[in-house]
Write a protein that holds these residues in place. Sequence first.
Motif, PDB file in Angstrom:
ATOM      1  N   GLY A  66       0.851  -1.160   0.024  1.00  0.00           N
ATOM      2  CA  GLY A  66      -0.059   0.081  -0.113  1.00  0.00           C
ATOM      3  C   GLY A  66       0.962   1.146   0.036  1.00  0.00           C
ATOM      4  N   PRO A  67       1.061   1.972   1.244  1.00  0.00           N
ATOM      5  CA  PRO A  67       1.713   3.127   1.467  1.00  0.00           C
ATOM      6  C   PRO A  67       3.389   3.162   0.549  1.00  0.00           C
ATOM      7  N   VAL A  68       3.881   2.056   0.571  1.00  0.00           N
ATOM      8  CA  VAL A  68       5.316   2.089   0.019  1.00  0.00           C
ATOM      9  C   VAL A  68       5.238   2.178  -1.391  1.00  0.00           C
ATOM     10  N   ARG A  69       4.125   1.849  -2.085  1.00  0.00           N
ATOM     11  CA  ARG A  69       3.979   2.058  -3.523  1.00  0.00           C
ATOM     12  C   ARG A  69       3.587   3.390  -4.017  1.00  0.00           C
ATOM     13  N   ARG A  70       3.168   4.299  -3.146  1.00  0.00           N
ATOM     14  CA  ARG A  70       2.922   5.624  -3.647  1.00  0.00           C
ATOM     15  C   ARG A  70       4.278   6.385  -3.748  1.00  0.00           C
ATOM     16  N   PRO A  71       4.194   7.670  -4.614  1.00  0.00           N
ATOM     17  CA  PRO A  71       5.288   8.095  -4.861  1.00  0.00           C
ATOM     18  C   PRO A  71       5.929   8.886  -3.723  1.00  0.00           C
ATOM     19  N   ALA A  72       7.161   8.722  -3.446  1.00  0.00           N
ATOM     20  CA  ALA A  72       7.759   9.610  -2.287  1.00  0.00           C
ATOM     21  C   ALA A  72       8.413  10.865  -3.091  1.00  0.00           C
ATOM     22  N   ARG A  73       9.051  11.508  -2.202  1.00  0.00           N
ATOM     23  CA  ARG A  73       9.913  12.501  -2.536  1.00  0.00           C
ATOM     24  C   ARG A  73      10.778  12.106  -3.667  1.00  0.00           C
ATOM     25  N   PRO A  74      11.011  12.836  -4.622  1.00  0.00           N
ATOM     26  CA  PRO A  74      11.888  12.646  -5.737  1.00  0.00           C
ATOM     27  C   PRO A  74      13.499  11.921  -5.442  1.00  0.00           C
ATOM     28  N   GLU A  75      13.687  12.616  -4.396  1.00  0.00           N
ATOM     29  CA  GLU A  75      15.301  12.261  -3.946  1.00  0.00           C
ATOM     30  C   GLU A  75      15.279  11.067  -3.312  1.00  0.00           C
ATOM     31  N   ALA A  76      14.102  10.376  -2.892  1.00  0.00           N
ATOM     32  CA  ALA A  76      13.953   9.001  -2.303  1.00  0.00           C
ATOM     33  C   ALA A  76      13.986   8.063  -3.326  1.00  0.00           C
ATOM     34  N   GLY A  77      13.705   8.407  -4.819  1.00  0.00           N
ATOM     35  CA  GLY A  77      13.661   7.139  -5.662  1.00  0.00           C
ATOM     36  C   GLY A  77      12.364   6.670  -5.623  1.00  0.00           C
ATOM     37  N   VAL A  78      11.892   5.733  -6.761  1.00  0.00           N
ATOM     38  CA  VAL A  78      10.639   5.035  -6.842  1.00  0.00           C
ATOM     39  C   VAL A  78      10.634   3.657  -6.993  1.00  0.00           C
ATOM     40  N   ILE A  79       9.695   2.944  -6.439  1.00  0.00           N
ATOM     41  CA  ILE A  79       9.597   1.478  -6.666  1.00  0.00           C
ATOM     42  C   ILE A  79       9.726   1.213  -7.952  1.00  0.00           C
ATOM     43  N   ALA A  80      10.565   0.097  -8.080  1.00  0.00           N
ATOM     44  CA  ALA A  80      10.940  -0.253  -9.604  1.00  0.00           C
ATOM     45  C   ALA A  80      10.109  -1.605 -10.160  1.00  0.00           C
ATOM     46  N   GLN A  81       9.428  -2.170  -9.235  1.00  0.00           N
ATOM     47  CA  GLN A  81       8.567  -3.265  -9.885  1.00  0.00           C
ATOM     48  C   GLN A  81       7.199  -3.344  -9.308  1.00  0.00           C
ATOM     49  N   GLN A  82       6.415  -4.064  -9.810  1.00  0.00           N
ATOM     50  CA  GLN A  82       5.043  -4.028  -9.410  1.00  0.00           C
ATOM     51  C   GLN A  82       4.863  -5.579  -8.398  1.00  0.00           C
ATOM     52  N   THR A  83       5.477  -6.323  -8.510  1.00  0.00           N
ATOM     53  CA  THR A  83       5.353  -7.627  -7.604  1.00  0.00           C
ATOM     54  C   THR A  83       6.657  -7.730  -6.800  1.00  0.00           C
ATOM     55  N   PRO A  84       6.356  -7.917  -5.509  1.00  0.00           N
ATOM     56  CA  PRO A  84       7.564  -8.151  -4.697  1.00  0.00           C
ATOM     57  C   PRO A  84       8.502  -9.452  -5.070  1.00  0.00           C
ATOM     58  N   GLU A  85       9.883  -9.367  -4.714  1.00  0.00           N
ATOM     59  CA  GLU A  85      10.636 -10.531  -4.741  1.00  0.00           C
ATOM     60  C   GLU A  85      10.743 -11.073  -3.226  1.00  0.00           C
ATOM     61  N   GLU A  86      11.221 -12.248  -3.240  1.00  0.00           N
ATOM     62  CA  GLU A  86      11.494 -12.923  -2.245  1.00  0.00           C
ATOM     63  C   GLU A  86      12.675 -13.214  -2.128  1.00  0.00           C
ATOM     64  N   ALA A  87      13.280 -13.143  -0.900  1.00  0.00           N
ATOM     65  CA  ALA A  87      14.716 -13.572  -0.498  1.00  0.00           C
ATOM     66  C   ALA A  87      14.686 -14.617   0.769  1.00  0.00           C
ATOM     67  N   PRO A  88      15.263 -15.573   0.726  1.00  0.00           N
ATOM     68  CA  PRO A  88      15.192 -16.516   1.864  1.00  0.00           C
ATOM     69  C   PRO A  88      15.570 -16.200   3.262  1.00  0.00           C
ATOM     70  N   SER A  89      16.118 -15.048   3.384  1.00  0.00           N
ATOM     71  CA  SER A  89      16.235 -14.430   4.766  1.00  0.00           C
ATOM     72  C   SER A  89      16.379 -12.900   4.800  1.00  0.00           C
ATOM     73  N   LEU A  90      16.443 -12.438   5.684  1.00  0.00           N
ATOM     74  CA  LEU A  90      16.986 -10.986   5.872  1.00  0.00           C
ATOM     75  C   LEU A  90      18.597 -10.764   5.458  1.00  0.00           C
ATOM     76  N   ASP A  91      19.125 -11.758   6.127  1.00  0.00           N
ATOM     77  CA  ASP A  91      20.628 -11.748   6.067  1.00  0.00           C
ATOM     78  C   ASP A  91      21.039 -11.889   4.552  1.00  0.00           C
ATOM     79  N   ALA A  92      20.229 -12.596   3.520  1.00  0.00           N
ATOM     80  CA  ALA A  92      20.430 -12.630   2.383  1.00  0.00           C
ATOM     81  C   ALA A  92      20.327 -11.404   1.766  1.00  0.00           C
ATOM     82  N   LEU A  93      19.259 -10.737   1.958  1.00  0.00           N
ATOM     83  CA  LEU A  93      18.891  -9.355   1.302  1.00  0.00           C
ATOM     84  C   LEU A  93      20.067  -8.411   1.770  1.00  0.00           C
ATOM     85  N   GLU A  94      20.443  -8.387   2.978  1.00  0.00           N
ATOM     86  CA  GLU A  94      21.529  -7.712   3.421  1.00  0.00           C
ATOM     87  C   GLU A  94      22.831  -7.921   2.581  1.00  0.00           C
ATOM     88  N   GLU A  95      23.041  -9.065   2.633  1.00  0.00           N
ATOM     89  CA  GLU A  95      24.377  -9.377   1.536  1.00  0.00           C
ATOM     90  C   GLU A  95      24.106  -9.088   0.209  1.00  0.00           C
TER      91      GLU A  95
END
Length: 275
Positions: free
Chosen positions: A241-270
């Motif tokens: 919901g809220p995350v998909r709404r446009p933020a301030r320009p300097e914050a960038g924009v969401i690049a895809q419609q469907t979330p991707e999945e990582a096996p863990s937060l550790d994997a995403l941080e790596e």
Amino acid sequence: MELRGLSLGAPPWAPASPVIRAVERADALEGDLAVVLRVECPGTWLEPGGTFRAERLFAVQVEVWGGTLLVATLETYSDAWLTMDTRGREQPEVYAMNAPRLAAALDGISALLGVPPEPGEENRYAAPSTSGFRDLRSEGPAYEDAWGTFETLDRTRLLDSRLPESDDDYEQITDGPVRYLTVRRDGRTLGFVWAAADDSAAGYVPRTAAGAEAFDAGTVWLTVLREARRSGLTPLAALHGPVRRPARPEAGVIAQQTPEEAPSLDALEELSGRY
């Protein structure tokens, strides 16, 4: 006089570049003064899978006193020059592709300044040498998985320090899979907004290679998440919901419609820490 965070500009040494303007300001000063110039340099590192860019690959700091150069320091923010990455895993191919580039750069600096380099202190990741870094494969780095032990906490503290204290943050730690959305600006990835697949946590992971911009953007996305929690939304609901709404320009924009999945937060941080 101390000037930090300078950009080389494009082209690097054009008369109007930030570095040249800083030098002109320094030359105009009178008196017994120390001048410190610090320039953060973008660059690329190589891997078998391709070439990758970091907005802050090196930092060069020059200290001058009374018109005489005292110290020139070269810092790097990449593990591409090491035989073992920051998680203690051997990377011979990456090392072979990049270490000679660093050695050549140090040779060039030495030739320019007329003195050999003096290695810095050993740290949790590596042992500097006159040609780059020592091979630690036989003795191992100071810490196993230094990234997981130190950098994740350091990045979290840096992000939190940019926001006012609040009781409206989601839990930011999870042991299970996470779903995430990529934040991009001007064709570059700044970071990832994520939510735990079990709906228990949410947060933002900055992409290290994007430099300070990734952390600047993170303050906006974390604020969006705070507002979502304050309004009663669960982490996954905020991600859809809220995350998909446009933020301030300097914050960038969401690049895809469907979330991707990582096996863990550790994997995403790596992922965010390396690429």
